[in-house]
Design an enzyme around this catalytic site. Structure first.
Site, PDB file in Angstrom:
ATOM      1  NE  ARG A 127       1.992   1.879  12.236  1.00 49.75           N
ATOM      2  CZ  ARG A 127       2.029   2.018  10.979  1.00 49.75           C
ATOM      3  NH1 ARG A 127       2.786   1.737  10.061  1.00 49.75           N
ATOM      4  NH2 ARG A 127       1.580   3.467  10.816  1.00 49.75           N
ATOM      5  CB  SER A 159     -11.555   4.081   8.547  1.00 49.34           C
ATOM      6  OG  SER A 159     -10.562   3.197   8.297  1.00 49.34           O
ATOM      7  CG  ASP A 217      -1.934   0.934   1.217  1.00 49.87           C
ATOM      8  OD1 ASP A 217      -2.518   1.283   0.119  1.00 49.87           O
ATOM      9  OD2 ASP A 217      -2.244   1.396   2.264  1.00 49.87           O
ATOM     10  CG  HIS A 268      -6.443   4.937  -1.048  1.00 49.59           C
ATOM     11  ND1 HIS A 268      -5.313   4.401  -0.567  1.00 49.59           N
ATOM     12  CD2 HIS A 268      -6.483   4.038  -2.292  1.00 49.59           C
ATOM     13  CE1 HIS A 268      -4.563   3.643  -1.477  1.00 49.59           C
ATOM     14  NE2 HIS A 268      -5.317   3.291  -2.472  1.00 49.59           N
TER      15      HIS A 268
HETATM   16  P1  13P Z   1      -8.063   5.122   6.436  1.00 48.67           P
HETATM   17  O1  13P Z   1      -7.240   5.835   7.204  1.00 48.67           O
HETATM   18  O2  13P Z   1      -9.635   5.571   6.405  1.00 48.67           O
HETATM   19  O3  13P Z   1      -8.292   3.624   7.022  1.00 48.67           O
HETATM   20  O4  13P Z   1      -7.559   4.879   5.137  1.00 48.67           O
HETATM   21  C1  13P Z   1      -6.718   3.678   4.796  1.00 48.67           C
HETATM   22  C2  13P Z   1      -6.174   3.671   3.534  1.00 48.67           C
HETATM   23  O5  13P Z   1      -6.385   4.358   2.454  1.00 48.67           O
HETATM   24  C3  13P Z   1      -4.930   2.800   3.303  1.00 48.67           C
HETATM   25  O6  13P Z   1      -4.454   2.754   1.994  1.00 48.67           O
HETATM   26  O1  G3H Z   2      -3.113   4.902   3.689  1.00 50.59           O
HETATM   27  C1  G3H Z   2      -2.377   4.763   4.527  1.00 50.59           C
HETATM   28  C2  G3H Z   2      -2.165   3.668   5.552  1.00 50.59           C
HETATM   29  O2  G3H Z   2      -3.323   3.887   6.443  1.00 50.59           O
HETATM   30  C3  G3H Z   2      -1.063   3.341   6.106  1.00 50.59           C
HETATM   31  O3  G3H Z   2      -0.518   4.129   7.049  1.00 50.59           O
HETATM   32  O4  G3H Z   2       1.727   4.771   6.420  1.00 50.59           O
HETATM   33  O5  G3H Z   2       1.165   4.909   8.845  1.00 50.59           O
HETATM   34  O6  G3H Z   2       1.468   2.765   7.808  1.00 50.59           O
HETATM   35  P1  G3H Z   2       1.065   4.174   7.412  1.00 50.59           P
HETATM   36 ZN    ZN Z   3      -4.729   5.167   1.482  1.00 50.98          ZN
END
Ligand code: 13P
Ligand code: G3H
Ligand code: ZN
Length: 423
Positions: A355, A269, A136, A266
């Site tokens: 984390r 949530s 991701d 993306h």
């Molecule tokens: P959220 O922060 O809304 O869970 O989005 C996650 C995301 O887009 C990961 O790529």
């Molecule tokens: O879209 C991003 C994800 O929530 C990942 O978050 O880069 O803090 O691991 P992170």
């Molecule tokens: Zn994202």
């Protein structure tokens, strides 16, 4: 007429009837791919290929520990849903042993990618649903290579902060590396967290539908993250309304142009209020939090969103469970293997990223190893957090039972497909 002739006649009738039933059964099941137990990982495209024809969206959940990945696959199995397990760049660094995960080295990211891939492969091989492991928000060709070498079957290259032409060039480079290996590629166009007033202005951060079409054609990506009103993190605002018109416009143009690709949401949530309240009752201090209403997401699926990324919701459920665990079992507050986690929960009431609390239990994070009773309880609370949110959203996004419609293609078979298509 003799008994023998009658026997032969009965046999012929029986054979004809069997043939008829066989043909009927074959016809009825011709759209259901052959089922395989003990599936190896699939490229994400194998899952994405089914979303529009079967009218659902594939949730893609982020994990930050090895046991979260195992739990995630387990809950997909309960609902017979295909699984997309996501590790972001920072998550790979963390699972590679870097406690200061915002500053991990390429080597730590590579180790983390291999750790998570090992956990996911072991669990997927043992299971009954197709599983894709997806990087991701990869930021460079280097991190894409680290993920693929570790065992990822799909990658995102996020060039959304670059000018359009530079984004296209970087993404094209990643496609050229990934497709001959059968690996799926996701790109991103537009910047999340747009401001309503600027939808059509020069400073608009929303995705321009015509740019999206150009991007698909110029890069050959399999799916594209678009900006239409969602936002990363736990503070998305109240009563968020998504600009579904953007999704409709892009999908419509894609159909006209014969583009085989999927649109990704993306920052999706839902930030359930009941979990926020529980965190605050348990000593947390969350203010101004809010997510995307589930009805907005369901509407987006009907308009053309085929993959939905979720990270924060799982973080919230796990944070709540960790706080609750120490209330239920006070002896864990002083246990040698768990007291460090408790100290961090006390120290960081505003944090929602597990984390921040898990640095003292890195064996569990990196390998899913829980060597004491206290750690097993901790691990169980993390796994239940994953199950609660993933289960809820798998049902909401219409994924139940969809594992049966996914062709369990191998990376080699997918590479062959790209070769034939010339992409
Ligand atoms: P959220 O922060 O809304 O869970 O989005 C996650 C995301 O887009 C990961 O790529
Ligand atoms: O879209 C991003 C994800 O929530 C990942 O978050 O880069 O803090 O691991 P992170
Ligand atoms: Zn994202």
């Amino acid at each position: 007429y003799t008994p023998n002739a009658a026997g032969a006649k009965n046999l012929i009738t029986f054979l004809n009837l069997s043939l008829f039933i066989f043909k009927l059964a074959k016809n009825k099941t011709k759209n259901i791919p052959e089922r395989r137990m003990n599936m190896p990982l699939v490229p994400m495209k194998a899952i994405l290929d089914t979303v529009y024809s079967h009218r659902y969206a594939a949730a893609a959940f982020n994990v930050n520990t090895a046991s979260q990945a195992e739990a995630l696959i387990g809950v997909h199995e309960v609902f017979r849903a295909p699984a997309i397990v996501q590790g972001a760049e920072l998550a790979n660094g963390f699972m590679g042993g870097c406690v200061d995960f915002a500053h991990s080295t390429p080597g730590q990211k590579r180790t983390g990618a291999a750790n998570i891939a090992k956990a996911v492969k072991a669990r997927a091989d043992d299971g009954a649903v197709p599983v894709a492991l997806h990087l991701d928000h990869g930021k460079s060709l280097e991190s894409v290579k680290a993920a693929v070498e570790g065992g990822y079957t799909s990658v995102m290259i996020d060039g959304s902060s670059l000018p359009l032409e530079d984004n296209i060039a970087l993404t094209r480079e990643v496609v050229k590396y990934a497709h001959p290996r059968g690996v799926t590629v996701e790109g991103e166009l537009g910047v999340l967290a747009g401001v309503e007033d600027h939808v059509f202005g020069a400073q608009s951060t929303y995705t321009h539908p015509l740019d999206a079409i150009r991007f698909f054609k110029a890069t050959g990506v399999d799916c594209l993250a678009v900006s239409y009103g969602t936002m990363h993190g736990a503070c998305k605002g109240k009563n968020v309304k998504l600009r579904r018109e953007i999704v409709i416009a892009i999908r419509e143009c894609m159909l006209h142009e014969g583009i085989d690709g999927v649109l990704v949401s993306h920052g999706s949530s839902t930030v359930p209020q009941y979990i926020v309240d529980e965190i605050n009752w348990l000593g947390g201090r969350l203010t101004d939090v809010g997510g995307i209403p589930i009805e907005e997401l369901k509407t987006s699926i009907a308009c053309g969103i085929g993959k939905i990324n979720v990270d924060t919701d799982i973080r919230l459920a796990v944070t709540r469970n960790l706080r609750e665990l120490f209330e239920k079992h006070p002896w864990l507050k002083t246990d040698a293997s768990t007291h460090g986690v408790y100290a961090l929960l006390k120290q960081l009431p505003e944090a929602v990223d597990p984390r921040c609390f898990l640095a003292p239990v890195m064996e569990l994070v990196m390998y899913g190893t829980a060597s004491t009773n206290a750690l097993r309880l901790l691990d169980d609370s993390i796994r239940r957090g994953v199950a609660e949110m993933a289960g809820t959203l798998i049902v909401s996004f219409g994924m139940v039972g969809k594992s049966a419609v996914v062709k369990p293609l191998s990376l080699e078979e997918m590479a062959d497909h790209y070769r034939k298509q010339g992409i």
